[in-house]
Design a protein around this motif. Structure first.
Motif, short mmCIF file in Angstrom:
data_model
loop_
_atom_site.label_atom_id
_atom_site.label_comp_id
_atom_site.label_asym_id
_atom_site.label_seq_id
_atom_site.Cartn_x
_atom_site.Cartn_y
_atom_site.Cartn_z
N ASN A 69 0.82 -1.28 0.08
CA ASN A 69 0.04 -0.11 -0.06
C ASN A 69 0.96 1.41 0.27
O ASN A 69 0.57 2.26 -0.57
CB ASN A 69 -0.88 0.07 1.08
CG ASN A 69 -0.28 -0.15 2.36
OD1 ASN A 69 0.52 -0.91 2.72
ND2 ASN A 69 -0.69 1.00 3.25
N ASP A 70 1.84 1.24 0.65
CA ASP A 70 3.05 2.32 0.41
C ASP A 70 3.38 2.74 -0.91
O ASP A 70 3.39 3.97 -1.35
CB ASP A 70 4.38 2.02 1.24
CG ASP A 70 3.92 2.10 2.85
OD1 ASP A 70 2.97 2.65 3.54
OD2 ASP A 70 4.84 1.19 3.46
N LEU A 71 3.59 1.51 -1.59
CA LEU A 71 3.98 1.69 -2.94
C LEU A 71 2.82 2.25 -3.80
O LEU A 71 3.13 3.35 -4.78
CB LEU A 71 4.39 0.37 -3.43
CG LEU A 71 5.65 -0.19 -2.91
CD1 LEU A 71 5.82 -1.78 -3.36
CD2 LEU A 71 6.70 0.67 -3.16
N PHE A 72 1.54 1.87 -3.67
CA PHE A 72 0.41 2.46 -4.61
C PHE A 72 0.48 3.79 -3.95
O PHE A 72 -0.11 4.71 -5.03
CB PHE A 72 -0.90 1.68 -4.15
CG PHE A 72 -0.94 0.33 -5.09
CD1 PHE A 72 -1.50 0.45 -6.24
CD2 PHE A 72 -0.60 -0.75 -4.50
CE1 PHE A 72 -1.57 -0.62 -7.20
CE2 PHE A 72 -0.82 -2.01 -5.31
CZ PHE A 72 -1.24 -1.84 -6.51
N ASN A 73 0.58 4.14 -2.89
CA ASN A 73 0.25 5.60 -2.67
C ASN A 73 1.38 6.43 -3.21
O ASN A 73 1.13 7.46 -3.41
CB ASN A 73 0.13 5.78 -0.88
CG ASN A 73 -0.90 5.29 -0.26
OD1 ASN A 73 -1.90 5.65 -0.84
ND2 ASN A 73 -1.10 4.47 0.66
N LYS A 120 -4.68 0.64 -1.94
CA LYS A 120 -4.15 1.52 -1.33
C LYS A 120 -4.22 1.78 0.15
O LYS A 120 -3.19 2.39 1.05
CB LYS A 120 -4.99 3.01 -1.77
CG LYS A 120 -4.40 3.52 -3.15
CD LYS A 120 -4.79 4.81 -3.32
CE LYS A 120 -3.90 5.87 -2.90
NZ LYS A 120 -4.10 6.87 -2.17
N LEU A 121 -5.12 1.12 0.82
CA LEU A 121 -5.30 0.89 2.30
C LEU A 121 -4.66 -0.21 2.89
O LEU A 121 -4.71 -0.25 4.20
CB LEU A 121 -7.06 1.22 2.59
CG LEU A 121 -7.67 2.40 2.23
CD1 LEU A 121 -8.98 2.21 2.57
CD2 LEU A 121 -6.89 3.46 2.95
N GLY A 122 -4.11 -1.15 1.94
CA GLY A 122 -3.27 -2.24 2.25
C GLY A 122 -4.20 -3.33 2.99
O GLY A 122 -3.77 -4.24 3.41
N ARG A 123 -5.53 -3.24 2.54
CA ARG A 123 -6.47 -4.34 2.89
C ARG A 123 -6.32 -5.58 1.87
O ARG A 123 -6.81 -6.74 2.26
CB ARG A 123 -8.12 -3.87 2.89
CG ARG A 123 -8.17 -2.55 4.01
CD ARG A 123 -9.94 -2.47 4.17
NE ARG A 123 -10.30 -1.84 2.83
CZ ARG A 123 -11.01 -0.67 2.87
NH1 ARG A 123 -11.39 -0.19 3.96
NH2 ARG A 123 -11.49 -0.02 1.86
N ALA A 124 -5.90 -5.32 0.77
CA ALA A 124 -5.64 -6.34 -0.29
C ALA A 124 -4.19 -6.15 -0.66
O ALA A 124 -3.81 -5.02 -0.73
CB ALA A 124 -6.67 -6.11 -1.36
N LYS A 125 -3.68 -7.30 -0.75
CA LYS A 125 -2.25 -7.13 -1.37
C LYS A 125 -1.73 -8.03 -2.51
O LYS A 125 -1.75 -9.13 -2.47
CB LYS A 125 -1.06 -7.74 -0.08
CG LYS A 125 -1.32 -6.76 1.02
CD LYS A 125 -0.43 -7.35 2.19
CE LYS A 125 -0.85 -6.25 3.37
NZ LYS A 125 0.07 -6.79 4.64
N PRO A 126 -2.24 -7.48 -3.61
CA PRO A 126 -1.97 -8.28 -4.91
C PRO A 126 -0.58 -8.72 -5.08
O PRO A 126 0.24 -7.88 -5.52
CB PRO A 126 -2.53 -7.09 -6.24
CG PRO A 126 -2.27 -5.76 -5.27
CD PRO A 126 -2.42 -6.09 -3.94
N GLN A 127 -0.47 -10.10 -5.19
CA GLN A 127 0.89 -10.38 -5.37
C GLN A 127 1.76 -10.18 -6.41
O GLN A 127 2.76 -9.72 -6.50
CB GLN A 127 0.66 -12.09 -5.32
CG GLN A 127 2.34 -12.57 -4.96
CD GLN A 127 3.03 -12.26 -3.81
OE1 GLN A 127 2.45 -11.92 -2.80
NE2 GLN A 127 4.58 -11.88 -4.08
#
Length: 79
Positions: A4-8, A43-50
């Protein structure tokens, strides 16, 4: 670093490239052909697409010039 840090970071970079104009989650998701909920979860880290995590790790191992070359090749494929 979490995915999520990367997406942000990337979301903020795209906004900066857009002269600082905010880009909604809905618009960002639409641009990538995913649901707003999916993008929000990433973005919120609730899902982590591998796959996304792996792509980010691969990009992190490249130097700046090679990242630019890779992105240009990807963009050319998109047409």
């Amino acid at each position: 670093m979490q995915i999520n840090d990367l997406f942000n970071i990337l979301h903020n970079s795209l906004e900066s490239q857009n002269n600082g104009k905010k880009i909604s989650l809905k618009d960002m998701a639409s641009n990538f052909g995913i649901s707003m909920r999916t993008y929000q979860d990433w973005k919120l880290g609730r899902a982590k697409p591998q796959a996304a995590a792996t792509v980010m790790q691969m990009l992190g191992k490249l130097d700046d010039d090679e990242i630019i070359r890779a992105v240009r090749k990807i963009n050319a494929l998109e047409g």
